[in-house]
Design a protein around this motif. Structure first.
Motif, mmCIF file in Angstrom:
data_model
loop_
_atom_site.group_PDB
_atom_site.id
_atom_site.type_symbol
_atom_site.label_atom_id
_atom_site.label_comp_id
_atom_site.label_asym_id
_atom_site.label_seq_id
_atom_site.Cartn_x
_atom_site.Cartn_y
_atom_site.Cartn_z
ATOM 1 N N GLU A 182 26.667 119.401 -76.198
ATOM 2 C CA GLU A 182 28.052 119.079 -76.553
ATOM 3 C C GLU A 182 28.786 118.265 -75.495
ATOM 4 O O GLU A 182 29.801 117.627 -75.796
ATOM 5 N N SER A 235 21.587 124.044 -75.684
ATOM 6 C CA SER A 235 20.803 122.851 -75.332
ATOM 7 C C SER A 235 20.026 123.058 -74.032
ATOM 8 O O SER A 235 18.869 122.640 -73.916
ATOM 9 N N THR A 258 33.856 125.019 -69.012
ATOM 10 C CA THR A 258 34.539 124.305 -67.912
ATOM 11 C C THR A 258 34.285 122.800 -68.070
ATOM 12 O O THR A 258 33.354 122.383 -68.755
ATOM 13 N N ASP A 282 23.645 129.075 -64.407
ATOM 14 C CA ASP A 282 24.867 129.198 -65.219
ATOM 15 C C ASP A 282 25.834 130.104 -64.468
ATOM 16 O O ASP A 282 25.409 131.074 -63.843
HETATM 17 P P1 FDA Z 1 27.013 125.761 -74.649
HETATM 18 O O1 FDA Z 1 28.482 125.931 -74.681
HETATM 19 O O2 FDA Z 1 26.178 126.505 -75.622
HETATM 20 O O3 FDA Z 1 26.467 126.113 -73.185
HETATM 21 C C1 FDA Z 1 27.056 125.606 -72.023
HETATM 22 C C2 FDA Z 1 26.723 126.541 -70.886
HETATM 23 O O4 FDA Z 1 27.160 125.929 -69.671
HETATM 24 C C3 FDA Z 1 27.424 127.881 -71.001
HETATM 25 O O5 FDA Z 1 26.481 128.928 -70.866
HETATM 26 C C4 FDA Z 1 28.417 127.870 -69.846
HETATM 27 O O6 FDA Z 1 28.609 129.167 -69.255
HETATM 28 C C5 FDA Z 1 27.747 126.919 -68.866
HETATM 29 N N1 FDA Z 1 28.701 126.309 -67.953
HETATM 30 C C6 FDA Z 1 29.851 125.676 -68.263
HETATM 31 N N2 FDA Z 1 30.469 125.289 -67.152
HETATM 32 C C7 FDA Z 1 29.702 125.677 -66.105
HETATM 33 C C8 FDA Z 1 29.838 125.585 -64.706
HETATM 34 N N3 FDA Z 1 30.929 125.042 -64.146
HETATM 35 N N4 FDA Z 1 28.857 126.086 -63.927
HETATM 36 C C9 FDA Z 1 27.781 126.684 -64.475
HETATM 37 N N5 FDA Z 1 27.595 126.803 -65.807
HETATM 38 C C10 FDA Z 1 28.558 126.304 -66.619
HETATM 39 N N6 FDA Z 1 27.820 125.410 -83.895
HETATM 40 C C11 FDA Z 1 26.955 125.480 -84.936
HETATM 41 O O7 FDA Z 1 26.163 124.560 -85.116
HETATM 42 N N7 FDA Z 1 26.958 126.554 -85.766
HETATM 43 C C12 FDA Z 1 27.815 127.612 -85.596
HETATM 44 O O8 FDA Z 1 27.747 128.617 -86.318
HETATM 45 C C13 FDA Z 1 28.764 127.520 -84.531
HETATM 46 N N8 FDA Z 1 29.701 128.490 -84.367
HETATM 47 C C14 FDA Z 1 30.562 128.431 -83.301
HETATM 48 C C15 FDA Z 1 31.526 129.430 -83.143
HETATM 49 C C16 FDA Z 1 32.392 129.369 -82.070
HETATM 50 C C17 FDA Z 1 33.461 130.428 -81.928
HETATM 51 C C18 FDA Z 1 32.275 128.330 -81.110
HETATM 52 C C19 FDA Z 1 33.172 128.279 -79.904
HETATM 53 C C20 FDA Z 1 31.337 127.336 -81.280
HETATM 54 C C21 FDA Z 1 30.478 127.356 -82.376
HETATM 55 N N9 FDA Z 1 29.544 126.350 -82.588
HETATM 56 C C22 FDA Z 1 28.696 126.417 -83.660
HETATM 57 C C23 FDA Z 1 29.390 125.223 -81.630
HETATM 58 C C24 FDA Z 1 28.196 125.517 -80.706
HETATM 59 O O9 FDA Z 1 28.325 126.818 -80.158
HETATM 60 C C25 FDA Z 1 28.125 124.499 -79.565
HETATM 61 O O10 FDA Z 1 28.229 123.200 -80.068
HETATM 62 C C26 FDA Z 1 26.817 124.657 -78.805
HETATM 63 O O11 FDA Z 1 26.762 125.945 -78.225
HETATM 64 C C27 FDA Z 1 26.716 123.592 -77.721
HETATM 65 O O12 FDA Z 1 25.581 123.833 -76.952
HETATM 66 P P2 FDA Z 1 25.567 123.384 -75.430
HETATM 67 O O13 FDA Z 1 24.278 123.828 -74.879
HETATM 68 O O14 FDA Z 1 25.931 121.970 -75.323
HETATM 69 O O15 FDA Z 1 26.772 124.198 -74.763
#
Ligand code: FDA
Length: 396
Positions: A369, A17, A174, A36
């Protein structure tokens, strides 16, 4: 002395996102930086869909999402939909294919999706700072926000929280996004692991762990939610797509209702066999439909040894109850270690459904998410990340 940076838009989280929002905001001429703490952008994209990224679905509807406000996601999903994302994938000539239920996967690798996003970031001059830990977030005196990090201080007009959920802490998840919300007085719904395998009570585990590796198409329900797909027995408990789907609805202490032969009029067929005088043993006849080891785990041995012709109505009903209305109470889930998503999160009612901006704090946005919008298995979570990121990108 720590460095000071001034940008129009600061996005915390270089995941699905955050990167998408950054691209859209930069297209509008905004000066955007994504920070990040991880050493790589988009780690979850790379591990998604078994390495092939299920990046969206041919049919996306608000019904495919769980939220305390089930209407909230409608606006974003409509304004940037699956076809819009698909058009970008096609522009980058990424080969993809459809699997069951309209799920779209890359033919080669999830890397294709991440490379596409990073290429767009580069094209629109998005700056990305990795290995950047956030130390404090405060409102700036003159409006906007001040974000103190290990790599200096950022001042921005708009701050976007795109830190994702809690699943797979090893990948950098986190609770920062939830903490920022709470610190600013924004409600956060309790979180729990979703799209996750369920574990069994010790006594059940002893029985069903022996079936590890067996997959059976089942219908599984809790309360008013039901899914029909494969159930997989594992060493730890129950998994497979049907369990992952229902896990997002399952609450601790609830029993699952499992129909192992959802498309078969079992009772009628059993009575028909009896009517025809079949001398087959129940176990032999049922083995046409279900693995023998599963039958042995579900039904008493004496019952399985009976010939169909000798069975009473009561005995048939017992068979049906055990196979088509099997109730089992998991003792928990595998938790965030293996969960694909986090259920719960930043309260939708605190945000504008059009812009994803906080109603209380102008200039502050929550996307992806971290928001209390959780998709089913099948590309819905990425579509929410693209849609919410796109919407916020038009306003930050
Ligand atoms: P996302 O998790 O992508 O990104 C968050 C970012 O914030 C990360 O880069 C993290 O490092 C950073 N961050 C966190 N805390 C921080 C901090 N304290 N300081 C700095 N940075 C920080 N969904 C789907 O639609 N199809 C699929 O095939 C899959 N498959 C899948 C497999 C597995 C194993 C998982 C775990 C998840 C999936 N998903 C999925 C779900 C999907 O990956 C998830 O919903 C999205 O990546 C969410 O996108 P976001 O941008 O919200 O978070």
């Amino acid at each position: 002395m720590s460095q000071t940076h001034q940008v129009d838009v600061l996005i915390i989280g270089a995941g699905a996102s955050g990167l998408f929002c950054a691209i859209e905001a930069s297209k509008r001429g905004r000066k955007v930086c994504v920070i990040d703490h991880a050493n790589k952008a988009g780690k979850k994209i790379l591990m998604s869909g078994g390495g092939r990224c299920n990046f969206t679905n041919y049919t996306v509807d608000a019904d495919n999402y769980i939220s305390h406000n089930p209407h909230f996601c409608k606006s974003a999903l409509k304004r940037f939909n699956q076809w819009d994302f698909l058009a970008l994938v096609q522009r980058y000539q990424i080969p993809f294919h459809e699997r069951l239920h309209g799920q779209l996967f890359c033919d080669h690798s999830a890397k294709d999706i991440l490379h596409m996003l990073l290429a767009e970031c580069q094209r629109y001059a998005v700056s990305i700072s990795l290995q950047c830990s956030v130390l404090a977030v405060t409102a700036d005196d003159g409006g906007g926000f001040r974000v103190q990090t290990g790599l200096g201080v950022w001042h921005c007009q708009s701050l976007v929280i795109a830190t994702g959920g809690l699943s797979i802490p090893k990948m950098g998840a986190t609770p920062l996004g939830y903490q920022i919300a709470e610190q600013l007085g924004i409600k956060v719904w309790p979180t729990r692991a979703g799209l996750v395998p369920l574990t069994l009570q010790p006594a059940d585990k002893d029985i069903f762990a022996t079936l590890s590796g067996i997959a059976v198409p089942c219908e599984v329900s809790v309360q008013n939610s039901r899914f029909k797909e494969n159930l997989l027995f594992t060493h730890r408990g129950l998994s497979g797509p049907v369990i992952l789907q229902i896990s997002s609805y399952w609450q601790a202490g609830e029993a699952l209702l499992i129909n192992c032969l959802p498309d078969l009029p079992l009772l009628n067929l059993l009575k028909q066999q009896r009517g025809q005088g079949s001398k087959l043993k129940l176990k032999t006849w049922l083995a046409e439909y279900l693995p023998k080891r599963l039958l042995q785990a579900l039904l008493p041995e004496q019952l399985l040894e009976l010939a169909l012709v000798d069975c009473s109505d009561k005995q048939f009903q017992l068979v049906v109850n055990h196979i088509q209305a099997w109730q089992i109470k998991p003792n928990g889930s595998e938790g965030y270690r293996t969960a694909e998503v986090t259920v719960g999160g930043v309260d939708c009612d605190a945000l504008s459904s059009k812009t994803l901006e906080s109603k209380k704090h102008p200039g502050l946005y929550f996307i992806g998410e971290v928001v209390d919008v959780t998709g089913w298995l099948g590309g819905y979570n990425f579509q929410w990340a693209w849609s919410s990121g796109w919407c916020a990108g038009q306003y930050v």
